[in-house]
Design a protein around this motif. Structure first.
Motif, mmCIF file in Angstrom:
data_model
loop_
_atom_site.group_PDB
_atom_site.id
_atom_site.type_symbol
_atom_site.label_atom_id
_atom_site.label_comp_id
_atom_site.label_asym_id
_atom_site.label_seq_id
_atom_site.Cartn_x
_atom_site.Cartn_y
_atom_site.Cartn_z
ATOM 1 N N LEU A 231 -3.271 -38.397 106.845
ATOM 2 C CA LEU A 231 -3.475 -37.008 107.284
ATOM 3 C C LEU A 231 -2.202 -36.407 107.867
ATOM 4 C CD1 LEU A 231 -7.040 -37.311 108.886
ATOM 5 C CD2 LEU A 231 -6.423 -36.197 106.722
ATOM 6 N N ALA A 232 -1.376 -37.232 108.521
ATOM 7 C CA ALA A 232 -0.115 -36.723 109.076
ATOM 8 C C ALA A 232 0.796 -36.240 107.956
ATOM 9 C CB ALA A 232 0.569 -37.820 109.892
ATOM 10 N N HIS A 233 0.888 -37.022 106.895
ATOM 11 C CA HIS A 233 1.706 -36.569 105.768
ATOM 12 C C HIS A 233 1.132 -35.290 105.169
ATOM 13 C CE1 HIS A 233 3.617 -36.270 101.871
ATOM 14 N NE2 HIS A 233 2.399 -36.201 101.348
ATOM 15 N N ALA A 234 -0.190 -35.284 104.957
ATOM 16 C CA ALA A 234 -0.799 -34.109 104.337
ATOM 17 C C ALA A 234 -0.555 -32.854 105.167
ATOM 18 C CB ALA A 234 -2.297 -34.348 104.154
ATOM 19 N N HIS A 235 -0.650 -32.976 106.487
ATOM 20 C CA HIS A 235 -0.422 -31.831 107.363
ATOM 21 C C HIS A 235 1.020 -31.345 107.232
ATOM 22 C CE1 HIS A 235 -1.155 -28.973 110.333
ATOM 23 N NE2 HIS A 235 -1.369 -29.726 111.421
ATOM 24 N N ALA A 236 1.974 -32.304 107.217
ATOM 25 C CA ALA A 236 3.387 -31.930 107.097
ATOM 26 C C ALA A 236 3.663 -31.287 105.740
ATOM 27 C CB ALA A 236 4.256 -33.169 107.285
ATOM 28 N N TRP A 237 3.035 -31.812 104.694
ATOM 29 C CA TRP A 237 3.242 -31.246 103.353
ATOM 30 C C TRP A 237 2.680 -29.826 103.276
ATOM 31 C CZ3 TRP A 237 0.415 -29.116 99.439
ATOM 32 C CH2 TRP A 237 1.035 -29.027 98.185
ATOM 33 N N ASN A 238 1.490 -29.622 103.811
ATOM 34 C CA ASN A 238 0.869 -28.296 103.746
ATOM 35 C C ASN A 238 1.654 -27.268 104.542
ATOM 36 O OD1 ASN A 238 -1.759 -28.307 102.150
ATOM 37 N ND2 ASN A 238 -2.043 -30.135 103.414
ATOM 38 N N ILE A 239 2.245 -27.684 105.658
ATOM 39 C CA ILE A 239 3.084 -26.766 106.436
ATOM 40 C C ILE A 239 4.290 -26.340 105.610
ATOM 41 C CG2 ILE A 239 4.668 -26.645 108.408
ATOM 42 C CD1 ILE A 239 2.628 -28.300 109.980
ATOM 43 N N TYR A 240 4.928 -27.317 104.968
ATOM 44 C CA TYR A 240 6.102 -26.963 104.165
ATOM 45 C C TYR A 240 5.702 -26.064 103.000
ATOM 46 C CZ TYR A 240 10.514 -27.292 101.720
ATOM 47 O OH TYR A 240 11.697 -26.964 101.132
ATOM 48 N N ASN A 241 4.586 -26.398 102.384
ATOM 49 C CA ASN A 241 4.145 -25.632 101.224
ATOM 50 C C ASN A 241 3.834 -24.189 101.584
ATOM 51 O OD1 ASN A 241 3.403 -25.770 98.368
ATOM 52 N ND2 ASN A 241 1.328 -25.308 99.076
ATOM 53 N N ALA A 242 3.294 -23.996 102.777
ATOM 54 C CA ALA A 242 2.886 -22.646 103.180
ATOM 55 C C ALA A 242 4.041 -21.835 103.778
ATOM 56 C CB ALA A 242 1.738 -22.735 104.187
ATOM 57 N N GLN A 243 4.934 -22.479 104.515
ATOM 58 C CA GLN A 243 5.921 -21.739 105.291
ATOM 59 C C GLN A 243 7.353 -21.827 104.769
ATOM 60 O OE1 GLN A 243 5.624 -22.698 109.494
ATOM 61 N NE2 GLN A 243 3.409 -23.047 109.355
ATOM 62 N N PHE A 244 7.696 -22.856 104.049
ATOM 63 C CA PHE A 244 9.116 -23.068 103.733
ATOM 64 C C PHE A 244 9.427 -23.213 102.243
ATOM 65 C CE2 PHE A 244 8.276 -24.813 107.956
ATOM 66 C CZ PHE A 244 9.269 -24.203 108.715
ATOM 67 N N ARG A 245 8.452 -23.579 101.438
ATOM 68 C CA ARG A 245 8.763 -23.907 100.046
ATOM 69 C C ARG A 245 9.369 -22.730 99.288
ATOM 70 N NH1 ARG A 245 7.206 -28.060 96.995
ATOM 71 N NH2 ARG A 245 5.481 -28.615 98.381
ATOM 72 N N GLN A 246 8.838 -21.543 99.476
ATOM 73 C CA GLN A 246 9.297 -20.397 98.708
ATOM 74 C C GLN A 246 10.781 -20.121 98.928
ATOM 75 O OE1 GLN A 246 6.997 -16.865 99.327
ATOM 76 N NE2 GLN A 246 7.995 -15.722 97.683
ATOM 77 N N LYS A 247 11.241 -20.354 100.134
ATOM 78 C CA LYS A 247 12.643 -20.067 100.449
ATOM 79 C C LYS A 247 13.541 -21.283 100.208
ATOM 80 C CE LYS A 247 15.629 -18.345 104.149
ATOM 81 N NZ LYS A 247 15.692 -17.853 105.548
ATOM 82 N N GLN A 248 13.092 -22.455 100.611
ATOM 83 C CA GLN A 248 13.960 -23.631 100.567
ATOM 84 C C GLN A 248 13.841 -24.408 99.256
ATOM 85 O OE1 GLN A 248 13.073 -25.946 104.073
ATOM 86 N NE2 GLN A 248 13.738 -24.337 105.490
ATOM 87 N N ARG A 249 12.681 -24.354 98.611
ATOM 88 C CA ARG A 249 12.453 -24.945 97.287
ATOM 89 C C ARG A 249 12.777 -26.439 97.236
ATOM 90 N NH1 ARG A 249 11.238 -20.975 93.917
ATOM 91 N NH2 ARG A 249 11.894 -18.849 94.430
ATOM 92 N N ALA A 250 12.310 -27.171 98.210
ATOM 93 C CA ALA A 250 12.455 -28.628 98.208
ATOM 94 C C ALA A 250 11.140 -29.269 97.775
ATOM 95 C CB ALA A 250 12.857 -29.128 99.590
ATOM 96 N N VAL A 251 11.174 -30.595 97.587
ATOM 97 C CA VAL A 251 9.970 -31.352 97.261
ATOM 98 C C VAL A 251 9.710 -32.335 98.391
ATOM 99 C CG1 VAL A 251 10.108 -31.119 94.761
ATOM 100 C CG2 VAL A 251 11.359 -32.955 95.886
ATOM 101 N N VAL A 252 8.424 -32.657 98.603
ATOM 102 C CA VAL A 252 8.017 -33.471 99.740
ATOM 103 C C VAL A 252 7.092 -34.587 99.264
ATOM 104 C CG1 VAL A 252 6.957 -33.482 102.029
ATOM 105 C CG2 VAL A 252 8.143 -31.427 101.220
ATOM 106 N N SER A 253 7.312 -35.790 99.754
ATOM 107 C CA SER A 253 6.448 -36.918 99.436
ATOM 108 C C SER A 253 6.556 -37.942 100.558
ATOM 109 C CB SER A 253 6.857 -37.542 98.095
ATOM 110 O OG SER A 253 5.941 -38.573 97.730
#
Length: 1032
Positions: free
Chosen positions: A696-718
């Motif tokens: 769940l910790a990973h999922a929470h961190a991934w969802n935060i990046y997906n919602a707030q940062f992905r559009q601008k920073q365009r990185a991948v998370v795993s």
């Protein structure tokens, strides 16, 4: 042969011959072979040797009469010393077993032959029962016709089926009457008695026998039968008895050999030898000092050399043995030495538990015993002039409770056969045959039936004595069929290249913040004068002050050195971890270490400037850290056991995205959560909570990046899961094969399934114990949690290092919830830390991931490597990198795996790990040979068929298009360019001043200024040529 004394030499010629022989033998008694070199110069080491034995290699299986025949008093058989020994002990100790029935092979010999047929071997080695053939031991009398007929039938049936009989005359079962009347082998009359028995057997059976063994492992007869009393006949007391017995055994063998050589060989064309048992020892504590080497050699000479030196060597006992037991050991006469020497047509060797266990404390001389058949064979080669060798006994033992699934026995058999293969192929030892011991379970001497060595299982509580093939029988059958270990087509190298965007990376641990050393260039306002010709000191120039600047990333010397090492590897990506407690000492953003933030930002900036892409791990657990790499407040509140860690980790991840996100294109949230959970000594229920919190910790961190940062920073998370491959420890046992899938689901599936698979789980209220749900390996997640988990993974990151063997699943316990036993194959090449080199395991784990999760996500091997003790020429790591990258290419090209990267662990050696590309000592880093190997592989993008492969050129052209070559060159040479610009400006200014002065003088001449200089005019008139030259 009776001893020859000086008094019996009747002529002066005989006397001269005797004196000559005496001088010769006295001069040779100190001479030994070259066996010592094995401890002084280790044998060449190779990876697991895939190959076959020479054409015509003889595979066989063996038994002995007393251990298997039974029928101890049937058909006229007389009692043996072992019958007497076990019956007497059985009366004293009720738990002492006897061989009265044993395997019942005297009756069921046809079933034994069927077992031999099952194995597909070429020969069957067995022994004749002396007391069955001659109950009183006297071979000059009438034989037991039932016994003669039995052995003729056995040998005839074997020959008729195409099997070669290898017949041993004597395997410890001496007729009891000879022990009672003569004292057994203590009596020298036994030499003639045995030779009479041998001559009868040659006459009765020799026309169908090509290979004869006079006696099996006479060492244990002498040492245990007449020394310690552990074996029959149980004689103890006189320390000279074992040496007298050995002396008589050697002479009895020699006499039998001469009888066969002169009387039977011309007609039967057979060969004859004696089987000698041995152990192997290594220098104590691995220290091959001169003293330890001498003791190792002495140990071998006291065991196998005791019998081998007279027969295969000099004709006399080893000098070390005579020197240490001179008051006990008999003396060979000079004629006997010549007579005994060379009385073996090949070297017959036994290597098994009987000798090794018996001599563990008796003849090791303080050195360490090991199971290395290869070294024994090479020692024999060096000591006895490279003879032809038959391995006449080779195996280990299993506990009786194991039954037919004798997995460990397979490992021992594979190890011994592999060592023989190494000796044949690498060391050129002339081994022509191998005997697996034994065909069926039987009576194992002092161990009765509690120890098993058979390839076929027998239930001794059942009168039928049915032969059931064990898994070792299935394994040996396959080895015999393949004539060894043929090369697997899947392990052959291929040519090909990885895509241009493939990630060739170096993976590292948490990057420590090193604020020192620090070089503050351009921050000192003083100008210095260098006393170059004097003391070399710097002196400030008074009254001059320079403009200064603030500190820059280039001032962190540790970063510059680190990146220089990375550049040497040629890596395109660098993976490292951030230190959570360093960045946020109190766990939250209320306390931020800005110096640490600046350091990490500088590292990322410099990596970007050098064209190396950063892969950043947010949390890398460390067992060296008392807090497991967590900030103290989080660790003190229970760490990953506390559900609050999920929100704390999300806060930390958000902070990192904000601070470093513009410089990072690949994020790893948590490294190896499966290893993290193992660190906690928790119950099954608590480990379920650990798994839930980590996922769940990973999922929470991934969802935060997906919602707030992905559009601008365009990185991948795993996140990166540890993913070693497993093979069934015993491929012939279904439960082991089934355990592979179950283990992989537990090891990998329970972490990836929540993100990539549909989870069909019952409601929590109706399932209070949901650890083992319909998914079998997943904890319970609510509907909202499952929605947050689904797809919260941009790629699959796996760390793969080795392959292990898995045994069948055991019952779960409170603190051990996976229930699997893991082991390793001793024939695999392994590192100093025990990590096996098994490159094919990488391809198989990649295939497993692809088969389970499809191609929706790419797979990146975010960590792989091996420890290598070499400080420079790290050959094991070089082989590892090449072979594992080869398997990665096969997975990509042949299996269609969507593979995106390959990261080698790690950059530098630290804490004695020896995994690094560079040694690190006294703040100096030196590259190992593997650096060049990895760099070349990267430059060629894999394994091209030719050096100028179009793919390589295409990738290079693409790199030029995607990057600004001029910009890169400017960035790389900024200090030099700055210096060049300064020099250029200075030269331009100087040229400008010169031009200005010259032009000014010309204007003054044109105005007549020159008339005000009469001296110059007169001078010019006087030197006309000077004026002309000036004007020119």
């Amino acid at each position: 042969m009776t001893q020859v004394h000086l008094a019996t030499l009747s002529s002066s010629g005989h006397l001269c011959l005797f004196l000559l022989m005496t001088c010769v033998w006295e001069g040779l008694e100190c001479i030994s072979g070259d066996g010592k070199r094995l401890w002084q110069h280790p044998l060449n080491h190779s990876n697991f040797l895939r190959g076959i034995f020479p054409e015509g290699f003889l595979w066989g299986v063996g038994t002995s009469a007393y251990q298997t025949e039974g029928s101890w008093d049937q058909d006229g058989k007389g009692a043996s010393i072992w019958d007497h020994f076990t019956h007497n002990l059985h009366q004293k100790r009720s738990n002492m077993a006897t061989a009265d029935i044993a395997s019942d092979s005297y009756v069921l010999w046809d079933q034994d032959i069927e077992s031999v047929q099952y194995l597909g071997v070429r020969f069957y080695a067995f022994s004749l029962s002396w007391p069955r053939l001659f109950p009183d031991g006297n071979a000059t009398g009438t034989p037991n016709h039932a016994a003669v007929e039995h052995y003729q039938d056995l040998i005839g049936k074997l020959k008729g089926l195409g099997f070669e009989p290898v017949v041993t005359l004597f395997h410890w079962d001496l007729p009891q009457t000879l022990q009672e009347k003569l004292g057994g082998w203590k009596n020298s009359e036994m030499v003639q008695i045995f030779s009479d028995y041998a001559a009868f057997c040659f006459e009765a059976f020799g026309h169908n026998v090509r290979y004869w063994i006079t006696m099996h492992n006479p060492l244990l007869i002498a040492l245990l039968g007449y020394g310690t009393g552990a074996h029959a006949p149980g004689v103890t007391g006189d320390p000279s008895d074992p040496f007298i017995v050995a002396h008589n055994l050697i002479r009895a063998h020699a006499k039998s050999w001469h009888i066969y050589d002169k009387k039977f060989r011309p007609l039967q064309h057979g060969q004859i030898s004696i089987t000698l048992g041995t152990h192997w020892v290594e220098p104590s504590k691995g220290q091959a000092t001169a003293a330890n080497v001498e003791l190792c050699q002495k140990s071998m000479e006291a065991v196998i050399g005791w019998f081998a030196e007279p027969i295969h060597g000099s004709g006399d006992y080893p000098f070390s043995l005579k020197a240490s037991h001179q008051e006990y050991i008999p003396v060979f006469t000079p004629e006997e030495k010549i007579w005994v020497q060379g009385t073996a047509d090949f070297f017959s060797l036994a290597f098994g538990p009987d000798t090794s266990r018996a001599l563990r404390d008796l003849s090791s001389f303080g050195q360490w015993g090991t199971l290395n058949l290869r070294k024994v064979l090479v020692w024999v080669q060096h000591e006895y002039d490279n003879p032809q060798v038959l391995v006449a006994e080779s195996s280990w033992f299993s506990d009786a409770s194991v039954g037919v699934e004798d997995t460990l026995a397979i490992f021992y058999m594979k190890r011994f056969i592999y060592q023989v293969l190494q000796a044949v192929v690498l060391d050129h030892v002339k081994v022509f045959g191998y005997t697996a011991w034994s065909l069926v379970d039987g009576f194992e001497w002092n161990n009765g039936y509690s120890m098993r060595r058979g390839l076929f299982y027998i239930d001794f509580s059942q009168p039928q004595r049915t032969r059931v093939p064990k898994t070792t029988a299935q394994f040996y059958r396959q080895v015999v069929k393949d004539n060894g270990f043929p090369s697997d087509k899947t392990v052959q190298d291929i040519t090909g290249q990885f895509p241009c965007n493939f990630q060739f990376g170096v993976a590292d641990f948490t990057l420590q913040v090193h604020l020192q050393p620090f070089s503050p260039q351009f921050t000192d306002p003083l100008l210095y004068r260098w006393n170059f010709t004097g003391d070399g000191s710097l002196h400030p120039v008074v009254g001059v002050r320079l403009r200064t600047r603030g500190s820059q990333c280039s001032d962190f010397l540790a970063i510059q050195r680190h990146i220089r090492l990375l550049e040497m590897t040629g890596a395109t990506h660098y993976r490292f971890g951030l230190e959570w407690p360093q960045l946020l000492p109190k766990g939250g953003i209320s306390s931020v270490d800005r110096e640490a933030v600046r350091y990490y930002r500088c590292m990322l900036t410099e990596l970007q400037r050098k064209g190396i892409q950063a892969v950043v791990t947010l949390y890398q657990p460390s067992i060296r850290s008392p807090t497991l790499g967590l900030p103290s407040p989080q660790h003190d509140s229970g760490g990953w056991m506390n559900t609050s860690i999920v929100e704390a980790f999300a806060t930390y991840a958000t902070f990192c995205y904000q601070e470093f996100g513009s410089l990072v294109k690949v994020w790893i949230t948590i490294n190896e959560p499966n290893r993290l959970i193992e660190v906690y000594n928790a119950s099954t229920y608590d480990k379920e909570r650990l798994l839930r919190n980590v996922v769940l910790a990973h999922a929470h961190a991934w969802n935060i990046y997906n919602a707030q940062f992905r559009q601008k920073q365009r990185a991948v998370v795993s996140f990166a899961v540890h993913a070693d491959w497993v093979e069934p420890a015993n491929p012939f046992v279904k439960s082991h094969s089934d355990a592979v899938q179950s283990f992989m689901l537990f090891e990998i599936g329970r972490f990836l399934d929540p993100f990539l698979k549909e989870m069909d789980q019952p409601d929590k209220k109706s399932c209070p114990d949901c650890f083992h749900t319909t998914s079998n390996h997943l904890p319970y997640f609510s509907v909202d949690e499952r929605a947050a988990l689904k797809g919260a993974l941009d790629f699959i990151a796996i760390n793969h290092f080795t392959t292990r063997l898995v045994l069948s699943k055991a019952p779960l316990t409170k603190n051990h919830n996976h229930g699997y036993s893991l082991t390793y194959d001793p024939t695999w090449t392994s590192s100093n830390k025990g990590q096996a080199l098994a490159p094919w395991g990488l391809r198989r784990v990649l295939g497993w991931v692809k088969d389970r999760y499809g191609d929706s996500c790419s797979i990146v091997v975010t960590g792989t490597g091996i420890d290598d003790q070499a400080s420079h020429d790290d050959q094991l790591r070089q082989i590892y990198i090449r072979s594992y990258l080869q398997e990665a290419l096969k997975a990509l090209e042949l299996d269609g795996v969507n593979l995106g990267g390959f990261y080698v662990w790690k950059l530098q050696d630290h804490h004695g790990s020896n995994f690094g590309f560079f040694t690190s000592s006294q703040h100096r880093s030196r590259p190992k040979a593997s650096v060049k190997v990895f760099r070349e592989l990267i430059s060629r993008h894999g394994f091209p068929a030719t050096a100028d492969d179009p793919m390589t050129l295409q990738c290079k052209q693409k790199e030029r298009k995607t990057g600004c070559l001029i910009c890169d060159k400017v960035a790389e040479n900024k200090p030099l360019i700055f210096f060049g610009v300064c020099v250029t400006l200075s030269v331009c200014m100087l040229v400008g001043v010169i031009i200005t002065v010259v032009m000014k003088k010309r204007r003054m001449r044109s105005r007549g200024v020159i008339q005000a200089m009469p001296q110059c005019l007169r001078r010019q008139h006087k030197f006309a040529m000077q004026r002309v030259a000036y004007r020119i």
